[in-house]
Design an enzyme around this catalytic site. Sequence first.
Site, PDB file in Angstrom:
ATOM      1  N   LYS A   1       0.830  -1.216   0.000  1.00  0.00           N
ATOM      2  CA  LYS A   1       0.000   0.000   0.000  1.00  0.00           C
ATOM      3  C   LYS A   1       0.860   1.260   0.000  1.00  0.00           C
ATOM      4  CE  LYS A   1      -4.453  -1.591   1.653  1.00  0.00           C
ATOM      5  NZ  LYS A   1      -5.507  -1.472   2.673  1.00  0.00           N
TER       6      LYS A   1
ATOM      7  N   LYS B   1      -6.236 -12.323  -7.604  1.00  0.00           N
ATOM      8  CA  LYS B   1      -7.490 -12.323  -6.849  1.00  0.00           C
ATOM      9  C   LYS B   1      -8.492 -11.292  -7.385  1.00  0.00           C
ATOM     10  CE  LYS B   1      -8.519 -10.504  -2.425  1.00  0.00           C
ATOM     11  NZ  LYS B   1      -8.190 -10.138  -1.053  1.00  0.00           N
TER      12      LYS B   1
ATOM     13  N   LYS C   1     -11.677  -5.558  -5.126  1.00  0.00           N
ATOM     14  CA  LYS C   1     -12.620  -4.458  -5.260  1.00  0.00           C
ATOM     15  C   LYS C   1     -11.954  -3.202  -5.796  1.00  0.00           C
ATOM     16  CE  LYS C   1     -13.602  -4.374  -0.488  1.00  0.00           C
ATOM     17  NZ  LYS C   1     -14.412  -3.796   0.571  1.00  0.00           N
TER      18      LYS C   1
END
Length: 333
Positions: free
Chosen positions: A113, A195, A198
Amino acid sequence: MKTIYSAIQPSGIMTLGNYIGAVNNWQSMQANADNKCIFALADLHTITVRQKPEDLFNNSMSFYALLMAVGLDVKKSVIYMQSHVRQHSELAWLLNCYTYVGEMSRMTQFKDKSAKHSDNINMGLMDYPVLMAADILLYDADLVPVGYDQLQHIEITRDIALRVNNIYGDIFKVPEGFIPKVGAKIMSLQDPESKMSKSDPNPNAVISCLDAPEVIMKKFKRAVTDSDTVIAYDPENKAGISNLLRILAVAENKSVEQAEKECSGLRYGDLKVRVGESVVEMLRPFRSEYDRLIADKAYLLKCAKEGAEKASEIAEKTLKRFRDAIGFVPRQG
Ligand code: TRP
């Protein structure tokens, strides 16, 4: 009796991956009378990445309704918003003083991140796992269902709990993380090696639980497969087809082997249509329940309030145990 604790961030959309891999499993855990389930919207975690106020507000209401629409029941489980229960922030501060900067800076998610949000590497981003440890430890959780990417955070939660217990005696229950078997790996429809996320910028890669049926069909028809023609469950060599078979198995409530057997004669195009139609059917009752709930904000807020009251009551007991052990003078009255 086992205490199950989990949480989801109210940001972006709820994907088919979240639905199958997480919240739908929460619902089956709730159905087991031996479990006491506590589920939170991790809204405090969400602000580690900048949020527009109206998005945070709307997403929080929407995710709360989504959890209830899946079948989570406020009479059976505690379902609340993390920011409504002040003990989370307070325990996170206390735990910070038992957590090392070195171990936080080595966390995989922090490194990812920080690279992705290099203009906003705030303290919260680094402290994220400590807040998550606070979430879990406040409720004496036995089991914490999570996705693969969160296992490292459960490990650090255990480390912190053991560290505190070594100093002060039995303060925290040391939790176990586990990955629910069903739907653990729902992959992107456009890049089946990664994966379903979102935050994927490609909308064709991700099914939202609230997508209209025709949108769901369109996305499945465009799903990336391979240049072969054989339908077989082989995650290594046929990631796209295997992902479709896994989704089909959940949507039609059967084993992957059975889904594979039933579809072995189909063409790829027909498989995609079948998966799309089954997913539309699986989501139909959920979607109409969501529409009903989101129209009744007053009811959602009432449920969230009651959830927060139940959660605070449990959380306060744990927090007090720890505060007293540290040596803070108990506030009188
Ligand atoms: N970090 C988790 C995620 O993004 C959400 C979360 C917050 C969580 N607190 C938690 C999950 C406590 C399990 C237990 O998926």
